[in-house]
Design an enzyme around this catalytic site. Structure first.
Site, PDB file in Angstrom:
ATOM      1  N   CYS A 179       2.520  -4.492   2.166  1.00 29.89           N
ATOM      2  CA  CYS A 179       2.002  -3.661   1.088  1.00 29.89           C
ATOM      3  C   CYS A 179       1.477  -4.516  -0.047  1.00 29.89           C
ATOM      4  CB  CYS A 179       3.107  -2.764   0.529  1.00 29.89           C
ATOM      5  SG  CYS A 179       4.104  -1.949   1.782  1.00 29.89           S
ATOM      6  N   THR A 180       0.717  -3.883  -0.916  1.00 31.17           N
ATOM      7  CA  THR A 180       0.345  -4.457  -2.202  1.00 31.17           C
ATOM      8  C   THR A 180       0.653  -3.426  -3.277  1.00 31.17           C
ATOM      9  OG1 THR A 180      -1.448  -5.763  -1.227  1.00 31.17           O
ATOM     10  CG2 THR A 180      -1.518  -5.408  -3.611  1.00 31.17           C
TER      11      THR A 180
END
Length: 358
Positions: free
Chosen positions: A127-128
């Site tokens: 994820c970011t």
């Protein structure tokens, strides 16, 4: 990562932003589809998900469960959970296991499969997450959730408004059949997202921690959304509660400087990294690596996100421009299932978009 604070001439700033966004492919919030929105009442029995499940093809959900378990769960874990599902159900916190049992009954799945798919989703979520403050003191929060099995999971992604006494208590984005949350908002209080922190030997740690009554990562996130009354209370709970695995929790509030990245070990915080706009730290970018270490060259989503944020500038930060930052390649990539942008001070602007829908 913090902003540099270096002035950029307006023309160069515009050119740089256009170059950074060139890989977006014209993606805008208006042209990108959103997931279905459902209400789930916490005031009714644990079978509360059944009205949502009735909107979905049971065979599609069962296929997703089978694929995730088949690919992600070691055979020894499968055998252990199948033997100990009833004991594990008693050890894990309510209301999650009761909700899983209700879903399993409707989908004709074993309790072991329901538990395993919920635990498997705790693993390999790349994820970011970004929390940032604009020049007026408004705090914004955005996240991309990257995961395999996109062809199925994009069809099962939903926004859920969880209701208490008929009112929206919190909002989250999740997958059908999954009771935890990796992304959510408590209106006028805080926003939160979780990013995996891979430390190896994951299933061994998970099984050991489960029997110590430690919390799954996404279950703690949902519980915090349900129970924490403030940004500070949320940060404390997310930092201190024992977990089954390491994780990064990213939290945004409603007031200036209310933004942190909590780097978690299973037993407590390894680091708490705050926004500090007065010192030029007006945004924090967290992917899946400790922020004080270099990002690996083979998976550096951090640097492009930082460049895009600096090109955007603090004065131009908004939910729309944050969505564009999260649309820069490789922050946005073939594994990106959805993008959510949110601001707890403006809860009605919570927005999720399905990525790579084709």
């Amino acid at each position: 990562m913090q902003g540099t604070g270096h002035p950029v001439r307006p023309v160069l700033e515009l050119l740089l932003l256009l170059l950074l966004l060139a890989g977006v492919g014209g993606s805008t919030t208006a042209s990108t589809p959103g997931p279905p929105l459902f209400n789930v009442s916490l005031d009714v029995a644990p079978e509360r998900w059944l009205p949502v499940l009735r909107h979905y093809d049971v065979e599609l959900v069962r296929a997703a469960v089978a694929q995730v378990i088949g690919d992600r769960v070691p055979k020894w874990v499968l055998a252990l959970i199948e033997k100990g599902a009833l004991k594990l159900e008693r050890l894990l916190p309510p209301p999650f296991t009761a909700e899983i049992r209700g879903m399993c009954d409707f989908l004709n799945l074993s309790l072991a499969d329901g538990l395993l798919v919920n635990l498997a989703y705790e693993y390999s979520a790349f994820c970011t997450s970004i929390v940032a403050q604009d020049s007026r003191g408004h705090v914004y929060h955005g996240r991309n959730l990257d995961y395999p099995y996109g062809s199925i999971l994009r069809k099962l992604t939903v926004d859920v408004q969880f209701l208490k006494n008929g009112q929206i208590a919190f909002t989250g984005t999740t997958f059908i059949g999954y009771v935890g949350l990796w992304t959510g908002q408590s209106p006028h209080k805080f926003t939160v997202s979780g990013d995996e922190r891979d430390r190896g030997w994951w299933w061994e740690n998970l099984v050991a921690a489960l029997f110590l009554r430690h919390s799954p990562i996404s279950w703690l996130l949902r519980t915090t959304l349900s129970e924490a009354e403030s940004f500070e209370a949320a940060v404390y709970r997310l930092a201190k509660t024992p977990l089954i695995a390491d994780v990064y929790y990213i939290v945004g509030g409603t007031n200036p400087r209310e933004g942190v990245v909590i780097t978690r070990n299973r037993d407590g915080p390894a680091d708490i990294w705050p926004l500090d706009p007065l010192k030029g730290v007006w945004f924090l970018v967290e992917t899946n690596y400790d922020h004080w270490k270099p990002a690996p060259e083979e998976d550096d989503r951090r640097t492009p996100a930082i460049k895009a944020l600096n090109a955007t500038g603090q004065a131009k930060l908004s939910l729309e421009t944050l969505f564009q930052v999260l649309s820069v390649v490789p922050v946005y990539n073939n594994y990106t299932i959805y993008t959510t942008v949110m601001s707890a001070a403006s809860p009605d602007k919570y927005m999720t978009r399905i990525r790579n829908p084709s």
